[in-house]
Write an enzyme that holds these catalytic residues in place. Structure first.
Site, PDB file in Angstrom:
ATOM      1  CG  ASN A 169      -1.684   1.262   1.485  1.00  0.00           C
ATOM      2  OD1 ASN A 169      -1.740   1.974   0.351  1.00  0.00           O
ATOM      3  ND2 ASN A 169      -2.236   1.386   2.762  1.00  0.00           N
ATOM      4  CE  LYS A 216      -0.110   3.445   4.861  1.00  0.00           C
ATOM      5  NZ  LYS A 216       0.119   3.484   6.126  1.00  0.00           N
ATOM      6  CG  HIS A 272      -5.995   1.981   5.127  1.00  0.00           C
ATOM      7  ND1 HIS A 272      -5.317   3.031   5.900  1.00  0.00           N
ATOM      8  CD2 HIS A 272      -4.694   1.131   4.995  1.00  0.00           C
ATOM      9  CE1 HIS A 272      -4.195   2.793   6.462  1.00  0.00           C
ATOM     10  NE2 HIS A 272      -3.789   1.472   5.910  1.00  0.00           N
ATOM     11  CD  GLU A 327      -2.838   5.806   6.774  1.00  0.00           C
ATOM     12  OE1 GLU A 327      -2.759   5.515   5.330  1.00  0.00           O
ATOM     13  OE2 GLU A 327      -1.704   5.262   7.587  1.00  0.00           O
ATOM     14  CD  GLU A 330      -3.490  -2.270   7.401  1.00  0.00           C
ATOM     15  OE1 GLU A 330      -2.389  -2.563   7.045  1.00  0.00           O
ATOM     16  OE2 GLU A 330      -4.353  -1.376   7.043  1.00  0.00           O
ATOM     17  N   GLY A 367       2.443   2.331  10.663  1.00  0.00           N
ATOM     18  CA  GLY A 367       3.394   3.736  10.540  1.00  0.00           C
ATOM     19  C   GLY A 367       4.122   4.062  11.828  1.00  0.00           C
ATOM     20  CB  SER A 391       5.204  -1.612  12.208  1.00  0.00           C
ATOM     21  OG  SER A 391       4.893  -0.309  12.471  1.00  0.00           O
TER      22      SER A 391
HETATM   23  P1  PGA Z   1       2.765   0.436   7.481  1.00  0.00           P
HETATM   24  O1  PGA Z   1       1.397   0.468   7.122  1.00  0.00           O
HETATM   25  O2  PGA Z   1       3.367  -0.745   6.972  1.00  0.00           O
HETATM   26  O3  PGA Z   1       3.491   1.659   7.227  1.00  0.00           O
HETATM   27  O4  PGA Z   1       2.805   0.428   9.340  1.00  0.00           O
HETATM   28  C1  PGA Z   1       0.577  -0.498   6.893  1.00  0.00           C
HETATM   29  C2  PGA Z   1      -0.924   0.164   6.240  1.00  0.00           C
HETATM   30  O5  PGA Z   1      -1.106   1.053   6.611  1.00  0.00           O
HETATM   31  O6  PGA Z   1      -1.354  -0.588   5.450  1.00  0.00           O
END
Ligand code: PGA
Length: 249
Positions: free
Chosen positions: A6, A8, A92, A94, A164, A170, A210
């Protein structure tokens, strides 16, 4: 196993082309692992042109539920199909956090995605206060039940669920293997209840938050973990390929 990157809101056209070329040339065979990348909308067409024939699939990060119309700034399912998308990430955290997406909206989008033969990657996960209050299972249960309401699938390959935990995205903080195994088991039981045993037991459940080359193998070894949704580490070909390799083992 399935590993999806992903990206983003990262990588302009030139950078997206560069990363895709590096991943496509480094991937080798995709015989025993499914791989997808989800670039920003404006990169989809160019990324597809490079991926074509590599076995790596294309996905988008969001989709509007209408097919077309007066929805300034939005992108529809038919548009995603037309540029070669196989997957679409929906709900997601976010999107839920910054753009007000709700379980109801996610379920409408998921149903629409299926009608265009896109495979929705539906994301769920609790926040830190919710976990600390011991509410994580109940929160995820509600997200699963409502976000997947009335979606019809005839095969487990038509849907992907990603767990998640918001506090792990992140942040560099990964859920422990025990936390992951326990939540994935919970999600598995919910999916079997919703879709019946035969299909529910086979729907891929990805872990996200992460994931990096150093922890991927241990996370992927947990029961009911069928791969990963990778954010930050998907932006470096070397790291992403190392995570794909971990999924192969
Ligand atoms: P990250 O994001 O691996 O940077 O923690 C995962 C995601 O949001 O899909």
């Amino acid at each position: 196993m399935l590993v999806v990157g992903n990206w983003k809101m990262n990588l302009d056209l030139a950078a997206a082309r560069q990363l895709t070329s590096a991943i496509a040339s480094g991937i080798g065979s995709t015989d025993n692992v499914d791989v997808g990348v989800c670039p920003p909308f404006v990169d989809l067409d160019a990324v597809y042109a490079i991926l074509h024939g590599s076995g790596i699939r294309l996905g988008a990060q969001n989709m509007h539920e209408a097919d077309s119309g007066a929805y300034t700034g939005e992108i529809s399912g038919p548009m995603l199909r037309a540029v070669g998308c196989h997957y679409v990430i929906l709900g997601h955290s976010e999107r839920r956090q910054f753009f007000g997406e709700t379980n109801d909206g996610v379920s409408r989008k998921a149903r629409k995605a299926r009608s265009h033969r896109l495979v929705p990657i539906v994301c769920v996960g609790e926040s830190l206060p919710q976990r600390e209050a011991g509410d994580h299972e109940r929160v995820v249960e509600r997200q699963i039940q409502e976000s997947l309401a009335d979606i019809e699938i005839s095969d487990a390959s038509e849907l992907v669920v990603a767990y998640e935990p918001v506090w792990a995205i992140g942040t560099g903080k990964t859920a422990t293997p025990e936390q992951v195994a326990s939540m994935h088991g919970h999600i598995r039981r919910l999916l079997e209840h919703l879709f019946g045993r035969a299909i529910g037991s086979e729907i891929p459940i990805l872990y996200g938050g992460s994931v990096k080359p150093s922890n991927a193998e241990e996370l992927f070894a947990q029961p009911d973990v069928d791969g990963g949704l990778i954010g930050g580490a998907a932006l470096k070909a070397e790291d992403f390929l190392a995570i794909v390799n971990a999924a192969r083992r």
